[in-house]
Scaffold this motif. Sequence first.
Motif, PDB file in Angstrom:
ATOM      1  N   VAL A  47      72.683  26.019   4.528  1.00  0.00           N
ATOM      2  CA  VAL A  47      71.257  26.112   4.875  1.00  0.00           C
ATOM      3  C   VAL A  47      70.871  27.574   5.084  1.00  0.00           C
ATOM      4  CG1 VAL A  47      69.528  25.590   6.660  1.00  0.00           C
ATOM      5  CG2 VAL A  47      71.064  23.794   5.848  1.00  0.00           C
ATOM      6  N   MET A  48      71.684  28.306   5.843  1.00  0.00           N
ATOM      7  CA  MET A  48      71.389  29.725   6.091  1.00  0.00           C
ATOM      8  C   MET A  48      71.358  30.509   4.774  1.00  0.00           C
ATOM      9  SD  MET A  48      70.898  30.101   9.353  1.00  0.00           S
ATOM     10  CE  MET A  48      70.949  31.867   9.504  1.00  0.00           C
ATOM     11  N   SER A  49      72.278  30.211   3.884  1.00  0.00           N
ATOM     12  CA  SER A  49      72.341  30.908   2.605  1.00  0.00           C
ATOM     13  C   SER A  49      71.115  30.603   1.748  1.00  0.00           C
ATOM     14  CB  SER A  49      73.618  30.505   1.872  1.00  0.00           C
ATOM     15  OG  SER A  49      73.722  31.175   0.651  1.00  0.00           O
ATOM     16  N   ILE A  50      70.739  29.342   1.673  1.00  0.00           N
ATOM     17  CA  ILE A  50      69.591  28.930   0.866  1.00  0.00           C
ATOM     18  C   ILE A  50      68.307  29.532   1.428  1.00  0.00           C
ATOM     19  CG2 ILE A  50      68.170  26.943   0.182  1.00  0.00           C
ATOM     20  CD1 ILE A  50      70.953  25.373   0.172  1.00  0.00           C
ATOM     21  N   ARG A 107      71.309  20.272  -1.617  1.00  0.00           N
ATOM     22  CA  ARG A 107      72.587  20.988  -1.654  1.00  0.00           C
ATOM     23  C   ARG A 107      73.475  20.708  -0.448  1.00  0.00           C
ATOM     24  NH1 ARG A 107      70.815  26.906  -3.950  1.00  0.00           N
ATOM     25  NH2 ARG A 107      69.995  26.167  -5.926  1.00  0.00           N
ATOM     26  N   THR A 108      72.881  20.286   0.666  1.00  0.00           N
ATOM     27  CA  THR A 108      73.670  20.109   1.891  1.00  0.00           C
ATOM     28  C   THR A 108      73.849  18.658   2.295  1.00  0.00           C
ATOM     29  OG1 THR A 108      71.738  20.227   3.352  1.00  0.00           O
ATOM     30  CG2 THR A 108      72.855  22.313   2.815  1.00  0.00           C
ATOM     31  N   GLY A 109      72.977  17.784   1.816  1.00  0.00           N
ATOM     32  CA  GLY A 109      73.015  16.395   2.250  1.00  0.00           C
ATOM     33  C   GLY A 109      72.318  16.160   3.582  1.00  0.00           C
ATOM     34  N   ILE A 110      71.765  17.213   4.167  1.00  0.00           N
ATOM     35  CA  ILE A 110      71.016  17.077   5.414  1.00  0.00           C
ATOM     36  C   ILE A 110      69.628  16.549   5.065  1.00  0.00           C
ATOM     37  CG2 ILE A 110      70.027  18.311   7.394  1.00  0.00           C
ATOM     38  CD1 ILE A 110      72.300  20.359   7.109  1.00  0.00           C
ATOM     39  N   ASP A 111      69.150  15.611   5.853  1.00  0.00           N
ATOM     40  CA  ASP A 111      67.841  15.020   5.629  1.00  0.00           C
ATOM     41  C   ASP A 111      66.768  16.112   5.527  1.00  0.00           C
ATOM     42  OD1 ASP A 111      65.210  13.866   7.244  1.00  0.00           O
ATOM     43  OD2 ASP A 111      66.104  12.420   5.840  1.00  0.00           O
ATOM     44  N   PRO A 120      61.503  26.760  11.099  1.00  0.00           N
ATOM     45  CA  PRO A 120      60.894  27.683  12.062  1.00  0.00           C
ATOM     46  C   PRO A 120      61.901  28.408  12.962  1.00  0.00           C
ATOM     47  CG  PRO A 120      59.707  25.606  12.052  1.00  0.00           C
ATOM     48  CD  PRO A 120      60.965  25.401  11.241  1.00  0.00           C
ATOM     49  N   THR A 121      63.137  27.947  13.002  1.00  0.00           N
ATOM     50  CA  THR A 121      64.180  28.645  13.755  1.00  0.00           C
ATOM     51  C   THR A 121      65.022  29.521  12.839  1.00  0.00           C
ATOM     52  OG1 THR A 121      64.253  26.824  15.334  1.00  0.00           O
ATOM     53  CG2 THR A 121      66.120  28.333  15.341  1.00  0.00           C
ATOM     54  N   VAL A 122      65.349  29.025  11.654  1.00  0.00           N
ATOM     55  CA  VAL A 122      66.213  29.774  10.735  1.00  0.00           C
ATOM     56  C   VAL A 122      65.521  31.039  10.218  1.00  0.00           C
ATOM     57  CG1 VAL A 122      67.428  29.683   8.520  1.00  0.00           C
ATOM     58  CG2 VAL A 122      67.553  27.739  10.080  1.00  0.00           C
ATOM     59  N   VAL A 123      64.254  30.941   9.846  1.00  0.00           N
ATOM     60  CA  VAL A 123      63.563  32.107   9.287  1.00  0.00           C
ATOM     61  C   VAL A 123      63.515  33.272  10.286  1.00  0.00           C
ATOM     62  CG1 VAL A 123      61.340  32.975   8.425  1.00  0.00           C
ATOM     63  CG2 VAL A 123      62.283  30.833   7.528  1.00  0.00           C
ATOM     64  N   ASP A 155      74.455  40.202  -4.847  1.00  0.00           N
ATOM     65  CA  ASP A 155      75.681  39.997  -4.081  1.00  0.00           C
ATOM     66  C   ASP A 155      75.464  39.996  -2.564  1.00  0.00           C
ATOM     67  OD1 ASP A 155      77.268  43.306  -4.124  1.00  0.00           O
ATOM     68  OD2 ASP A 155      75.259  42.679  -3.602  1.00  0.00           O
ATOM     69  N   THR A 156      74.240  39.824  -2.120  1.00  0.00           N
ATOM     70  CA  THR A 156      73.999  39.760  -0.682  1.00  0.00           C
ATOM     71  C   THR A 156      73.758  38.315  -0.273  1.00  0.00           C
ATOM     72  OG1 THR A 156      71.644  40.149  -0.987  1.00  0.00           O
ATOM     73  CG2 THR A 156      73.008  42.058  -0.579  1.00  0.00           C
ATOM     74  N   ASP A 157      74.320  37.931   0.830  1.00  0.00           N
ATOM     75  CA  ASP A 157      74.154  36.571   1.325  1.00  0.00           C
ATOM     76  C   ASP A 157      74.125  36.606   2.846  1.00  0.00           C
ATOM     77  OD1 ASP A 157      75.053  33.923   2.393  1.00  0.00           O
ATOM     78  OD2 ASP A 157      74.936  33.415   0.268  1.00  0.00           O
ATOM     79  N   ILE A 158      73.031  36.194   3.421  1.00  0.00           N
ATOM     80  CA  ILE A 158      72.844  36.247   4.866  1.00  0.00           C
ATOM     81  C   ILE A 158      73.854  35.366   5.593  1.00  0.00           C
ATOM     82  CG2 ILE A 158      71.098  34.433   5.135  1.00  0.00           C
ATOM     83  CD1 ILE A 158      70.774  37.846   6.728  1.00  0.00           C
ATOM     84  N   ALA A 159      74.170  34.215   5.034  1.00  0.00           N
ATOM     85  CA  ALA A 159      75.117  33.303   5.694  1.00  0.00           C
ATOM     86  C   ALA A 159      76.506  33.929   5.774  1.00  0.00           C
ATOM     87  CB  ALA A 159      75.169  31.967   4.961  1.00  0.00           C
ATOM     88  N   ASP A 160      76.928  34.583   4.694  1.00  0.00           N
ATOM     89  CA  ASP A 160      78.235  35.248   4.717  1.00  0.00           C
ATOM     90  C   ASP A 160      78.255  36.362   5.753  1.00  0.00           C
ATOM     91  OD1 ASP A 160      79.206  33.613   2.713  1.00  0.00           O
ATOM     92  OD2 ASP A 160      78.857  35.067   1.113  1.00  0.00           O
TER      93      ASP A 160
END
Length: 171
Positions: A47-50, A107-111, A120-123, A155-160
């Motif tokens: 989710v963080m990556s997407i 991609r995650t299977g989360i509803d 609103p929290t992740v952004v 090659d940048t990914d916030i989740a990584d």
Amino acid sequence: MGLFDQILGAVVNPNQQGNLDQLGGIINAVQQLKGNTGADSSAMQSVMSIVGGQVRSALQEKQANEGPDAVQALISQFAGNSSNPLAVASLFSPGMQQQVTEIASERTGIDAGIIQQMLPTVVPMVLNFLSAGANTQGAGNPVLSSFLDADGDGDTDIADAIKMASKYMGR
């Protein structure tokens, strides 16, 4: 230099806003969100990556249309570790919010409803991570530059970067 290296550089540079408390707050907020939603670590990282990828696209577009100062102002205004629907609305149209939600859900299977509630929290957390590189003297943000990946190699990914920060801090 990778995004995580830029973050570490910001943490140790007194001329940049980043610090270990800020990183710890972001990591704690991610863990709390994971606990609140029941998502496992892998799904949460996805989710963080997407969302991070979509934030990057929105910020790149904003930079192209309004310039780097407008991007830094948006980050300064909406960076945080708590829910802020205005942060989402400032970056994504309602249609784009729906698209981000659907992609993350597929991609995650989360509803999709849970993903929608997470935005609103992740952004603001993504923006908070980027704010670490802001220069206390007013000009430049190497973390943001790295995140926006001016050379386009993707090659940048916030989740990584958040995962590496968590390991670095022993959490």
